[in-house]
Motif scaffolding. Structure first.
Motif, short mmCIF file in Angstrom:
data_model
loop_
_atom_site.label_atom_id
_atom_site.label_comp_id
_atom_site.label_asym_id
_atom_site.label_seq_id
_atom_site.Cartn_x
_atom_site.Cartn_y
_atom_site.Cartn_z
N VAL A 1 0.84 -1.21 0.00
CA VAL A 1 0.00 0.00 0.00
C VAL A 1 0.87 1.25 0.00
N SER A 2 1.96 1.24 0.75
CA SER A 2 2.87 2.39 0.80
C SER A 2 3.53 2.63 -0.54
N VAL A 3 3.96 1.57 -1.20
CA VAL A 3 4.57 1.71 -2.53
C VAL A 3 3.56 2.25 -3.53
N LEU A 4 2.34 1.75 -3.48
CA LEU A 4 1.29 2.25 -4.37
C LEU A 4 0.98 3.72 -4.09
N CYS A 5 0.98 4.09 -2.82
CA CYS A 5 0.77 5.50 -2.46
C CYS A 5 1.91 6.37 -2.98
N LEU A 6 3.12 5.86 -2.88
CA LEU A 6 4.29 6.60 -3.37
C LEU A 6 4.20 6.82 -4.88
N VAL B 1 1.38 9.43 -5.46
CA VAL B 1 1.81 10.79 -5.14
C VAL B 1 2.75 11.31 -6.22
N GLY B 2 3.66 10.47 -6.69
CA GLY B 2 4.59 10.88 -7.73
C GLY B 2 3.88 11.26 -9.01
N ALA B 3 2.99 10.42 -9.48
CA ALA B 3 2.25 10.70 -10.72
C ALA B 3 1.22 11.81 -10.51
N GLY B 4 0.56 11.77 -9.38
CA GLY B 4 -0.47 12.77 -9.10
C GLY B 4 0.10 14.17 -8.97
N LYS C 1 2.51 15.51 -10.69
CA LYS C 1 2.69 16.07 -12.03
C LYS C 1 1.35 16.52 -12.60
N ALA C 2 0.33 15.70 -12.42
CA ALA C 2 -1.01 16.07 -12.90
C ALA C 2 -1.51 17.31 -12.16
N LEU C 3 -1.24 17.40 -10.86
CA LEU C 3 -1.65 18.55 -10.07
C LEU C 3 -0.96 19.82 -10.56
N ILE C 4 0.33 19.73 -10.86
CA ILE C 4 1.07 20.89 -11.37
C ILE C 4 0.48 21.35 -12.70
N LEU C 5 0.23 20.42 -13.61
CA LEU C 5 -0.35 20.77 -14.90
C LEU C 5 -1.73 21.41 -14.73
N TRP C 6 -2.55 20.83 -13.87
CA TRP C 6 -3.90 21.34 -13.66
C TRP C 6 -3.88 22.73 -13.02
N ALA D 1 7.57 16.20 -19.84
CA ALA D 1 8.27 17.47 -19.70
C ALA D 1 8.16 18.00 -18.27
N VAL D 2 6.98 17.85 -17.67
CA VAL D 2 6.79 18.28 -16.28
C VAL D 2 7.61 17.42 -15.34
#
Length: 128
Positions: free
Chosen positions: A73-78, A81-84, A86-91, A108-109
């Motif tokens: 679960v911790s690895v999946l959360c990591l 968070v990593g992918a999310g 980048k999406a948060l920055i773009l949004w 690029a992000v």
């Protein structure tokens, strides 16, 4: 309300410089003016501070995990968070700045964020 310290200001200036370099070197990264770049650097600073704290908490949970389920679960959360992040920055940049800022796509992000964190670490090492 947290206070702004000199390190935060240095981070924003480093982020603005890295963003300007990316806008110069990569045609898909667009920032229309210096002021917009500076404000984008502030948004990046806020988002990356939140992401770094989240990642630190997840890594601490991973290190303290006593079962395989908690580790998975911790690895999946990591990863989330990593992918999310980048999406948060773009949004957020699209929401706040519209067409005045375009940071490219996901890859690029990702390269931008890695560069921002590396530049931040390098400047902090120089300062200390």
């Amino acid at each position: 309300m947290p206070r702004i310290n000199a390190t935060d200001l240095v981070d924003v200036l480093v982020y603005a410089a890295v963003l300007a370099i990316f806008a110069e070197l990569f045609p898909e990264v667009i920032s229309e003016s210096f002021l917009v770049s500076l404000l984008t650097a502030v948004v990046l600073k806020v988002v990356l501070e939140i992401v770094i704290r989240l990642k630190s908490a997840v890594v601490a949970r991973l290190k303290g995990a006593d079962s395989a389920r908690v580790r998975v679960v911790s690895v999946l959360c990591l990863i989330g968070v990593g992918a999310g992040s980048k999406a948060l920055i773009l949004w957020l940049t699209d929401l706040v700045f519209g067409d005045a800022v375009y940071l490219g796509g996901f890859f690029a992000v990702t390269l931008l964020v890695v560069s921002l964190i590396a530049a931040r670490a390098g400047v902090r090492r120089i300062i200390q």
